[in-house]
Design an enzyme around this catalytic site. Structure first.
Site, PDB file in Angstrom:
ATOM      1  N   LYS A 111       0.827  -1.208   0.000  1.00 45.28           N
ATOM      2  CA  LYS A 111       0.000   0.000   0.000  1.00 45.28           C
ATOM      3  C   LYS A 111       0.867   1.267   0.000  1.00 45.28           C
ATOM      4  O   LYS A 111       0.691   2.150  -0.831  1.00 45.28           O
ATOM      5  CB  LYS A 111      -0.913   0.028   1.244  1.00 45.28           C
ATOM      6  CG  LYS A 111      -1.841  -1.175   1.333  1.00 45.28           C
ATOM      7  CD  LYS A 111      -2.739  -1.102   2.558  1.00 45.28           C
ATOM      8  CE  LYS A 111      -2.022  -1.297   3.889  1.00 45.28           C
ATOM      9  NZ  LYS A 111      -1.457  -2.640   4.101  1.00 45.28           N
TER      10      LYS A 111
ATOM     11  N   ARG B 181     -10.491  -0.038   8.609  1.00 44.26           N
ATOM     12  CA  ARG B 181      -9.958  -1.373   8.824  1.00 44.26           C
ATOM     13  C   ARG B 181     -10.913  -2.267   9.585  1.00 44.26           C
ATOM     14  O   ARG B 181     -10.535  -3.364   9.993  1.00 44.26           O
ATOM     15  CB  ARG B 181      -8.689  -1.256   9.664  1.00 44.26           C
ATOM     16  CG  ARG B 181      -7.438  -1.147   8.840  1.00 44.26           C
ATOM     17  CD  ARG B 181      -6.249  -1.155   9.790  1.00 44.26           C
ATOM     18  NE  ARG B 181      -5.183  -1.903   9.212  1.00 44.26           N
ATOM     19  CZ  ARG B 181      -4.077  -1.348   8.711  1.00 44.26           C
ATOM     20  NH1 ARG B 181      -3.908  -0.068   8.722  1.00 44.26           N
ATOM     21  NH2 ARG B 181      -3.142  -2.116   8.221  1.00 44.26           N
TER      22      ARG B 181
ATOM     23  N   ARG C 218      11.728  -4.993   5.118  1.00 49.99           N
ATOM     24  CA  ARG C 218      11.380  -3.589   4.886  1.00 49.99           C
ATOM     25  C   ARG C 218      12.219  -2.638   5.749  1.00 49.99           C
ATOM     26  O   ARG C 218      12.481  -2.888   6.920  1.00 49.99           O
ATOM     27  CB  ARG C 218       9.906  -3.328   5.205  1.00 49.99           C
ATOM     28  CG  ARG C 218       9.638  -1.811   5.170  1.00 49.99           C
ATOM     29  CD  ARG C 218       8.218  -1.412   5.306  1.00 49.99           C
ATOM     30  NE  ARG C 218       7.517  -2.172   6.298  1.00 49.99           N
ATOM     31  CZ  ARG C 218       6.197  -2.291   6.323  1.00 49.99           C
ATOM     32  NH1 ARG C 218       5.478  -1.700   5.395  1.00 49.99           N
ATOM     33  NH2 ARG C 218       5.634  -3.000   7.256  1.00 49.99           N
TER      34      ARG C 218
ATOM     35  N   ARG D 270      10.694  -0.669  11.439  1.00 45.07           N
ATOM     36  CA  ARG D 270       9.552  -0.503  12.353  1.00 45.07           C
ATOM     37  C   ARG D 270       9.579  -1.561  13.447  1.00 45.07           C
ATOM     38  O   ARG D 270       9.939  -2.705  13.202  1.00 45.07           O
ATOM     39  CB  ARG D 270       8.245  -0.619  11.551  1.00 45.07           C
ATOM     40  CG  ARG D 270       7.823   0.705  10.985  1.00 45.07           C
ATOM     41  CD  ARG D 270       6.749   0.609   9.949  1.00 45.07           C
ATOM     42  NE  ARG D 270       5.635  -0.250  10.296  1.00 45.07           N
ATOM     43  CZ  ARG D 270       4.571  -0.427   9.511  1.00 45.07           C
ATOM     44  NH1 ARG D 270       4.505   0.193   8.350  1.00 45.07           N
ATOM     45  NH2 ARG D 270       3.596  -1.223   9.870  1.00 45.07           N
TER      46      ARG D 270
ATOM     47  N   ARG E 122      -0.591  -9.231  13.097  1.00 48.67           N
ATOM     48  CA  ARG E 122      -1.210  -8.207  12.233  1.00 48.67           C
ATOM     49  C   ARG E 122      -2.083  -8.861  11.161  1.00 48.67           C
ATOM     50  O   ARG E 122      -3.156  -8.356  10.821  1.00 48.67           O
ATOM     51  CB  ARG E 122      -0.120  -7.346  11.597  1.00 48.67           C
ATOM     52  CG  ARG E 122       0.492  -6.356  12.596  1.00 48.67           C
ATOM     53  CD  ARG E 122       1.875  -5.887  12.192  1.00 48.67           C
ATOM     54  NE  ARG E 122       1.917  -5.187  10.932  1.00 48.67           N
ATOM     55  CZ  ARG E 122       3.032  -4.958  10.238  1.00 48.67           C
ATOM     56  NH1 ARG E 122       4.209  -5.361  10.708  1.00 48.67           N
ATOM     57  NH2 ARG E 122       2.985  -4.309   9.101  1.00 48.67           N
TER      58      ARG E 122
HETATM   59  P1  AP5 Z   1       4.779  -1.481   1.861  1.00 49.55           P
HETATM   60  O1  AP5 Z   1       4.460  -0.680   0.649  1.00 49.55           O
HETATM   61  O2  AP5 Z   1       5.469  -0.826   2.991  1.00 49.55           O
HETATM   62  O3  AP5 Z   1       3.455  -2.263   2.349  1.00 49.55           O
HETATM   63  P2  AP5 Z   1       2.178  -1.761   3.144  1.00 49.55           P
HETATM   64  O4  AP5 Z   1       1.009  -2.466   2.569  1.00 49.55           O
HETATM   65  O5  AP5 Z   1       2.135  -0.273   3.183  1.00 49.55           O
HETATM   66  O6  AP5 Z   1       2.530  -2.380   4.548  1.00 49.55           O
HETATM   67  P3  AP5 Z   1       2.329  -1.920   6.036  1.00 49.55           P
HETATM   68  O7  AP5 Z   1       3.079  -2.923   6.848  1.00 49.55           O
HETATM   69  O8  AP5 Z   1       2.668  -0.488   6.230  1.00 49.55           O
HETATM   70  O9  AP5 Z   1       0.823  -2.158   6.245  1.00 49.55           O
HETATM   71  P4  AP5 Z   1       0.130  -2.416   7.560  1.00 49.55           P
HETATM   72  O10 AP5 Z   1      -1.271  -2.373   7.102  1.00 49.55           O
HETATM   73  O11 AP5 Z   1       0.541  -3.602   8.298  1.00 49.55           O
HETATM   74  O12 AP5 Z   1       0.659  -1.217   8.471  1.00 49.55           O
HETATM   75  P5  AP5 Z   1       0.085   0.209   8.856  1.00 49.55           P
HETATM   76  O13 AP5 Z   1       1.225   1.121   8.955  1.00 49.55           O
HETATM   77  O14 AP5 Z   1      -1.071   0.590   8.037  1.00 49.55           O
HETATM   78  O15 AP5 Z   1       5.630  -2.742   1.367  1.00 49.55           O
HETATM   79  C1  AP5 Z   1       6.124  -3.682   2.280  1.00 49.55           C
HETATM   80  C2  AP5 Z   1       7.514  -4.187   1.821  1.00 49.55           C
HETATM   81  O16 AP5 Z   1       7.381  -4.891   0.586  1.00 49.55           O
HETATM   82  C3  AP5 Z   1       8.510  -3.038   1.557  1.00 49.55           C
HETATM   83  O17 AP5 Z   1       9.791  -3.420   1.953  1.00 49.55           O
HETATM   84  C4  AP5 Z   1       8.446  -2.849   0.044  1.00 49.55           C
HETATM   85  O18 AP5 Z   1       9.660  -2.368  -0.459  1.00 49.55           O
HETATM   86  C5  AP5 Z   1       8.141  -4.259  -0.449  1.00 49.55           C
HETATM   87  N1  AP5 Z   1       7.300  -4.268  -1.660  1.00 49.55           N
HETATM   88  C6  AP5 Z   1       6.276  -3.417  -1.959  1.00 49.55           C
HETATM   89  N2  AP5 Z   1       5.751  -3.716  -3.167  1.00 49.55           N
HETATM   90  C7  AP5 Z   1       6.436  -4.786  -3.633  1.00 49.55           C
HETATM   91  C8  AP5 Z   1       6.352  -5.574  -4.840  1.00 49.55           C
HETATM   92  N3  AP5 Z   1       5.456  -5.307  -5.791  1.00 49.55           N
HETATM   93  N4  AP5 Z   1       7.215  -6.610  -4.968  1.00 49.55           N
HETATM   94  C9  AP5 Z   1       8.131  -6.891  -3.989  1.00 49.55           C
HETATM   95  N5  AP5 Z   1       8.269  -6.187  -2.838  1.00 49.55           N
HETATM   96  C10 AP5 Z   1       7.424  -5.150  -2.667  1.00 49.55           C
HETATM   97  O19 AP5 Z   1      -0.491  -0.103  10.329  1.00 49.55           O
HETATM   98  C11 AP5 Z   1       0.388  -0.411  11.389  1.00 49.55           C
HETATM   99  C12 AP5 Z   1      -0.405  -0.541  12.672  1.00 49.55           C
HETATM  100  O20 AP5 Z   1      -1.030   0.708  12.992  1.00 49.55           O
HETATM  101  C13 AP5 Z   1      -1.543  -1.564  12.687  1.00 49.55           C
HETATM  102  O21 AP5 Z   1      -1.093  -2.859  12.976  1.00 49.55           O
HETATM  103  C14 AP5 Z   1      -2.450  -0.992  13.782  1.00 49.55           C
HETATM  104  O22 AP5 Z   1      -1.969  -1.307  15.058  1.00 49.55           O
HETATM  105  C15 AP5 Z   1      -2.308   0.499  13.572  1.00 49.55           C
HETATM  106  N6  AP5 Z   1      -3.331   0.995  12.636  1.00 49.55           N
HETATM  107  C16 AP5 Z   1      -3.144   1.398  11.344  1.00 49.55           C
HETATM  108  N7  AP5 Z   1      -4.315   1.764  10.783  1.00 49.55           N
HETATM  109  C17 AP5 Z   1      -5.269   1.614  11.740  1.00 49.55           C
HETATM  110  C18 AP5 Z   1      -6.677   1.800  11.765  1.00 49.55           C
HETATM  111  N8  AP5 Z   1      -7.362   2.218  10.679  1.00 49.55           N
HETATM  112  N9  AP5 Z   1      -7.322   1.517  12.911  1.00 49.55           N
HETATM  113  C19 AP5 Z   1      -6.679   1.078  14.000  1.00 49.55           C
HETATM  114  N10 AP5 Z   1      -5.353   0.870  14.040  1.00 49.55           N
HETATM  115  C20 AP5 Z   1      -4.645   1.123  12.918  1.00 49.55           C
END
Ligand code: AP5
Length: 222
Positions: A18, A94, A129, A158, A169
């Site tokens: 994402k 979410r 990552r 992270r 997660r």
């Molecule tokens: P990346 O692009 O970083 O992936 P992402 O989908 O953004 O992953 P996140 O881990 O950030 O998502 P998440 O939903 O777990 O975390 P969030 O911060 O939202 O890519 C990942 C890796 O893969 C990178 O190294 C990249 O280089 C590589 N990659 C990308 N594309 C690729 C491809 N095509 N091929 C190969 N490699 C590739 O949430 C974190 C925490 O915050 C949650 O657990 C929760 O506690 C809290 N939180 C967030 N949102 C909410 C909400 N709405 N409500 C309540 N709590 C929340």
């Protein structure tokens, strides 16, 4: 020609790509990026009492409570719309209750992009990552290594990016995703996220461009 401001939600499992796609979408389409995870981590970094509570949830892979998240996101969206700008939300809603909060606020996306990546690839993506605190750019030590030694030396990881935590997660994700999708059945576009990031972006880019063209072709009301 002025383009219609697009309203986009991007979703998918942890590490489905994402954030990576958002970087590219923002560059090409100029949408305002609203990332729930980034906003919550910024609050943690400030070390406020609220930040300490948030950290507790993030570190066990659970959703931060709605009373913290809902206003934070809804206020940003409203401010973005007031400035006549399009938005790109990443990581929200979410859960069923978060989707309901957006519906109540009469905020609906033009499209809900769902990045689909097989689970067995996600752990590897998470563990490799790294982020650049200076540019905010997302790297992967194997797939997208940093361009220079200087960048490599300053990369951060992270605290929730461990194999054990990503499993928690993922569980949270699967416990909630069906309810969120059911709110957006009319606007969901599924994209195969298990392709090179440029290919994934091409598909998203074509989709968003065609939506803007459609909006332009709409006849003006007489
Ligand atoms: P990346 O692009 O970083 O992936 P992402 O989908 O953004 O992953 P996140 O881990 O950030 O998502 P998440 O939903 O777990 O975390 P969030 O911060 O939202 O890519 C990942 C890796 O893969 C990178 O190294 C990249 O280089 C590589 N990659 C990308 N594309 C690729 C491809 N095509 N091929 C190969 N490699 C590739 O949430 C974190 C925490 O915050 C949650 O657990 C929760 O506690 C809290 N939180 C967030 N949102 C909410 C909400 N709405 N409500 C309540 N709590 C929340």
């Amino acid at each position: 020609k002025p383009k219609k401001p697009l309203r986009v939600i991007i979703s998918g499992a942890p590490a489905s790509g994402k954030g990576t796609q958002c970087e590219l979408i923002v560059k090409k389409f100029g949408l305002v990026h609203i990332s729930a995870g980034d906003l919550l981590r910024a609050e943690v970094a400030e070390g406020t009492p609220n930040g300490k509570i948030i950290k507790g949830f993030i570190d066990v892979g659970q959703l931060v409570p709605d009373e913290v998240v809902n206003n934070m996101i809804v206020d940003r969206i409203k401010a973005t719309e007031a400035a006549s700008k399009g938005w790109l939300i990443d990581g929200y809603p979410r859960s069923a209750s978060q989707a309901a909060a957006l519906e109540t606020a009469k905020i609906r996306p033009d499209v809900f992009i769902l990045l689909e990546v097989p689970d067995e690839l996600l752990v590897d993506r998470v563990v490799g990552r790294r982020s650049d605190p200076v540019t905010g750019k997302i790297y992967h030590m194997t797939y997208f290594p940093p361009e220079t030694e200087e960048i490599k030396a300053r990369l951060t990881q992270r605290t929730d990016d461990t194999e054990e935590k990503v499993k928690a997660r993922l569980q949270t994700h699967y416990a909630n995703v069906a309810a969120v999708l059911s709110t957006y059945t009319d606007v969901i576009k599924r994209i195969n996220g298990d392709q090179p990031k440029e290919v994934v972006f091409d598909e998203i880019s074509q989709l968003l461009s065609s939506m803007q063209d459609e909006a332009e072709e709409e006849p003006k009301a007489a």
